[in-house]
Scaffold this motif. Sequence first.
Motif: not given
Length: 514
Positions: A290-305
Amino acid sequence: MAEQNKNNNQQVDVNQLLKVRREKLADLQAQGKDPFQITKYDVTNHTTEIKDNFEQFECQHDEEGKLIKDDAKLVSIAGRIMLKRVMGKASFCNVQDKTGNIQVYVARNELGDEPFDEYKAFKKMDIGDIVGVKGYAFTTKTGEKSIHATEVILLSKSLQILPEKHHGLTNTDLRYRQRYLDLIMNPEVKDTFIKRSKIISEIRKFLDGQGFMEVETPMLVHNAGGAAARPFETHFNALDEDVKLRISLELYLKRLIVGGLEKVYEIGRVFRNEGVDTRHNPEFTLMELYQAYTDYHSMMDLTENLYRHLAETVCGSAKISYNGIEMDLSQPFERLTMVDAVKKYAGVDWNEVETLEQARELAKEHHVEFEERHKKGDILNLFFEEYVEEHLIQPTFIMDHPIEISPLTKKKPENPDYVERFEFFMNGWELANAYSELNDPIDQRERFAAQEEAFAAGDDEAEHTDEDFLNALEIGMPPTGGIGFGIDRMVMLLTDSAAIRDVLLFPTMKQLDK
């Protein structure tokens, strides 16, 4: 009858061999040479290290063919005897350690301080025994990298008989029940679990590098929430209370976001009281972050990377193969809404479905089974499962799920029937599930109430209201992105393993007497 007699004779032979092994142990103990009394052995090298750096270790022969022993190159290994060929004045054995195996040459007149006695002792050793070997690396006349032994010490006596090496250990049920045998007999199995360990290590490196903090949260809980699953239940004697084993990591990790930790993750076991198949085990390893101050688009970027990083570091390439099918993680992952995916693969445009009755009629027309309690969004998800999942071979994010199946997720501001959620798919499997986390305590309470109604209507996997979690949300949780990764499926994919039991060291098995 002939077959039965053959089996009986084989059993008698095995019993006799087992008896001989115990007699050998008794003889050693009577001589004061009990191997189980040895407490340690100084191992300086492993077999693969010696073979991979052979020029560094190799000793040469003189003109008379005698090995030139360079004490600076003396090696000491330990492992299990997997093969043994006893001859007159010299013998060979093959010793296997955690990294691989190597041939050992044992000469009668060169073994230890009392070579003849020690050679006799070596001849009595069995396949499966664990030994310590000191000696010098050399190349045999046939070109095989080997160790010329100056010492072979029995460190542990094997009282059982290993499966026959030529045929290996192929019985799947036995492999899972006796994983220790599987690891001994099948090198590729050991490689899978070494790779699993590396995958988890690389995940930690990646997230630590992103500023995440690893934490641990309770396994025994009063309210097993955060996922749609039935929990296991047990009783806590000291408190005289019934408790459950966790089905998710979510609700406690979000409490930590409320507490201000901002970036947290946990890798741990969760327990779901469900069936067993090639992709499901009742206890499995889950990672949530879980990461504060972000949304599911950032989670997509993290998953891809993250997935691209794991493929490159663990598999050596961003292109991986599973069951002969190549999947390319080097390119940007496709991103589709669930509505667009159903339109693409089922030919049904859910934007034109306005009522529950229309959804039910479409389901009947397309032979999609549903239950009376299912709402419009539930039926959309059933269409997705029936028509879409099998096509998602290449890395794909499926976004914007219906609110009915996402009780912990923020609504899309422009369309409150859907939420900011995605699932990550490869090879037709769901590998991750992520949200823009719901941080409105009033909305969350209403969602919990809807889940309680679903439970009362017969959905035994529905969530229950968690008052302490609601209290935490009322304290205030910042906008947050969160994601859960199934580690076991991830390992299956990256190791080309056919079933989840192939990547669990000790999978759940029914007792033999049951």
